[in-house]
Write an enzyme that holds these catalytic residues in place. Structure first.
Site, short mmCIF file in Angstrom:
data_model
loop_
_atom_site.label_atom_id
_atom_site.label_comp_id
_atom_site.label_asym_id
_atom_site.label_seq_id
_atom_site.Cartn_x
_atom_site.Cartn_y
_atom_site.Cartn_z
CG HIS A 177 -1.69 -1.25 1.43
ND1 HIS A 177 -2.91 -1.51 0.84
CD2 HIS A 177 -1.36 -2.34 2.15
CE1 HIS A 177 -3.31 -2.73 1.21
NE2 HIS A 177 -2.38 -3.26 1.99
CB SER A 298 14.88 22.56 -14.90
OG SER A 298 14.13 23.76 -15.04
CE LYS A 304 13.06 19.67 -10.76
NZ LYS A 304 11.85 20.12 -11.46
CD GLU A 311 9.95 12.54 -15.42
OE1 GLU A 311 9.14 13.15 -14.72
OE2 GLU A 311 10.87 13.12 -16.04
#
Ligand code: ARG
Length: 481
Positions: A177, A298, A304, A311
């Site tokens: 979970h 970024s 970043k 992804e």
């Protein structure tokens, strides 16, 4: 190819639109191989004499080199120094321009062969149909794509096994979970993905074995009109034998569906791995440092480091599933036998093969470059009462029914929460107010090592079990490095 019965020319827009050459050009090597196999079967049936067969085979042998050469002359775009393996791939866009009138790869090879061996080329189409040819070419393509994927999967699995070996007794929390559950060895977590990959390997092997029959000799729909020995072409192309039914063979695309479905399942597994790495690389988890070589920055926020690789992997999964779905929809309700709809299936297979090849080319190196933050994982695996299950096991080993043991340890956890202490910091006297079964040896039963080792079953995370699972995985994957 088929203009004999027509009085009107084709509408030019329709002609261009229905042609498949712009994407089936990549089947060129398979079309040539299948044509050679068919020529040998024709010779076996006495349609080509020995001299004709030799000329035909020689012509077919020259189809690719001469097309590459012509393409180079025409566009100059094909580098003269390209490695032989890349030569064809880099020449394909230019080869497309050689015969703009070619409807498909079958037509193209015939046109090229005609310029090389003259009228004899027209004999090649004796006793065959494009319906069996495309079914054969696609099987050859899928078979090779499977072999390529299998080798990529083995490499990825081995890079996970190497990581598992290197991680020794490092721990990570397991989750159910997405809540911390129990500590496990990092190697155990890595081997979970190896298990998925091994099932994927077996799915692709299974697809390979089932599809490995040769449609040549099936004709357009009802079998060749010549007494062809179909085992000749099958053997030439490395198939286990000829397909058993001509109607099925010319319209069966199960092998493409099997391939894309196996690709989709693999994509799902890759997306789970990608998601976990993405999650674990966040500041909130901080379990893994993303390798810089596989991350991007970024343009707006200078601090970043983004997990673009994982992804994109996650995103590609949707695309892979899309190819399987498109193929399934294509086949639904399609009457026997060949229908032009089937042409639409090719690009799905090419897309799935190309997408997976791209992912698998990077995954092993990415995996090897992962740097786990062992201290953070250790901290996460040893706080938050992840040894509660081991504590309950301690009581049940002393004869307390597990339900009761669960309740007692639940009370101990509550006491710990109220006084901000882990179970191993509670005092024996405090514990004994909850149950007089608690004794001195309790604290040894809830150390990190004991918490791992109490899962001493096949497939469990006990240290000895994981060590032998790592060795067994290495042996199964056949790596001696
Ligand atoms: N380009 C076609 C395909 O991919 C080849 C088979 C054509 N057969 C036909 N009867 N029109 O399906």
């Amino acid at each position: 190819m088929w203009s004999g019965r027509f009085r009107e020319p084709l509408n030019p827009a329709f002609e261009r639109w229905q042609a498949s050459f712009r994407f089936d050009v990549r089947l060129l090597p398979y079309e040539v191989a299948a044509s050679k196999a068919h020529a040998k079967a024709l010779a076996g049936a006495g349609i080509l004499d020995e001299q004709e067969l030799a000329t035909m085979l020689d012509g077919l042998e020259r189809v690719i080199p001469s097309a590459v050469e012509e393409a180079r002359k025409l566009t100059g775009a094909v580098p003269a120094d390209a490695a032989p393996a890349d030569l064809l791939a880099s020449a394909l866009p230019s080869i497309l321009l050689l015969n703009p009138q070619a409807e498909d790869i079958h037509h193209f090879v015939e046109l090229q062969l005609t310029t090389l061996v003259g009228r004899l080329a027209l004999k090649l189409h004796t006793g065959r149909s494009r319906n069996e040819q495309i079914a054969t070419d696609m099987r050859l393509f899928v078979r090779e794509a499977i072999d390529h994927i299998l080798s990529g999967l083995r490499q990825w699995a081995m890079s996970l096994v190497h990581l598992a070996e290197r991680s020794a007794e490092a721990v990570i929390p397991s989750y159910t979970h997405l809540q911390r559950a129990e500590p496990v060895l990092l190697a155990h977590w890595l081997l979970a993905y190896v298990s998925m990959i091994e099932r994927d390997i077996s799915r692709f092997q299974d697809a390979h074995q089932r599809m490995n029959l040769c449609p040549l000799g099936s004709g357009a729909v009802s079998g060749a009109t010549l007494p062809l020995d179909r085992t000749i072409a099958a053997r030439e192309l490395g198939f286990a034998g000829p397909t058993p039914n001509s109607m099925d063979a010319t319209s069966d695309r199960d092998f493409m569906l099997d391939f894309t479905q196996a690709a989709a399942t693999l994509g799902l597994h890759i997306s789970r791995f990608a998601e976990e790495i993405t999650l674990y690389s966040t500041a909130e988890f901080g379990f893994v440092d993303l390798p810089e070589a596989f991350s991007t920055g970024s343009s707006a926020m200078p601090q970043k480091k983004n997990p673009d690789f994982t992804e994109l992997l996650r995103g590609k999964c949707g695309r892979l599933l899309g190819t399987a779905t498109a193929l399934a929809m294509l086949l639904k309700g399609l009457p026997l036998a060949y229908n032009k709809d089937l042409q639409e299936g090719q690009e799905q297979v090419f897309d799935a093969a190309g997408t997976l090849a791209g992912m698998l080319a990077i995954l092993p190196d990415f995996t090897a470059a992962l740097c786990f933050r062992l201290d953070r994982m250790h901290q996460a695996a040893t706080t938050g009462y992840l040894n509660a299950m081991a504590a309950a096991t301690y009581l049940s080993n002393k004869g307390v029914p597990f339900r009761k043991a669960h309740e007692i340890v639940g009370n101990a956890v509550r006491l710990g929460l109220e006084t901000r202490r882990e179970l191993n910091h509670l005092k024996l006297e405090e514990l004994r107010t909850l149950s007089d079964v608690f004794a001195d040896d309790f604290f040894d039963a809830i150390t990190l090592e004991a918490t791992l080792d109490c899962h001493d079953v096949a497939g469990g995370t006990a240290r000895v079990r994981v060590a032998s699972a790592v060795a067994a995985a290495r042996a199964r994957l056949g790596d001696n490095t």
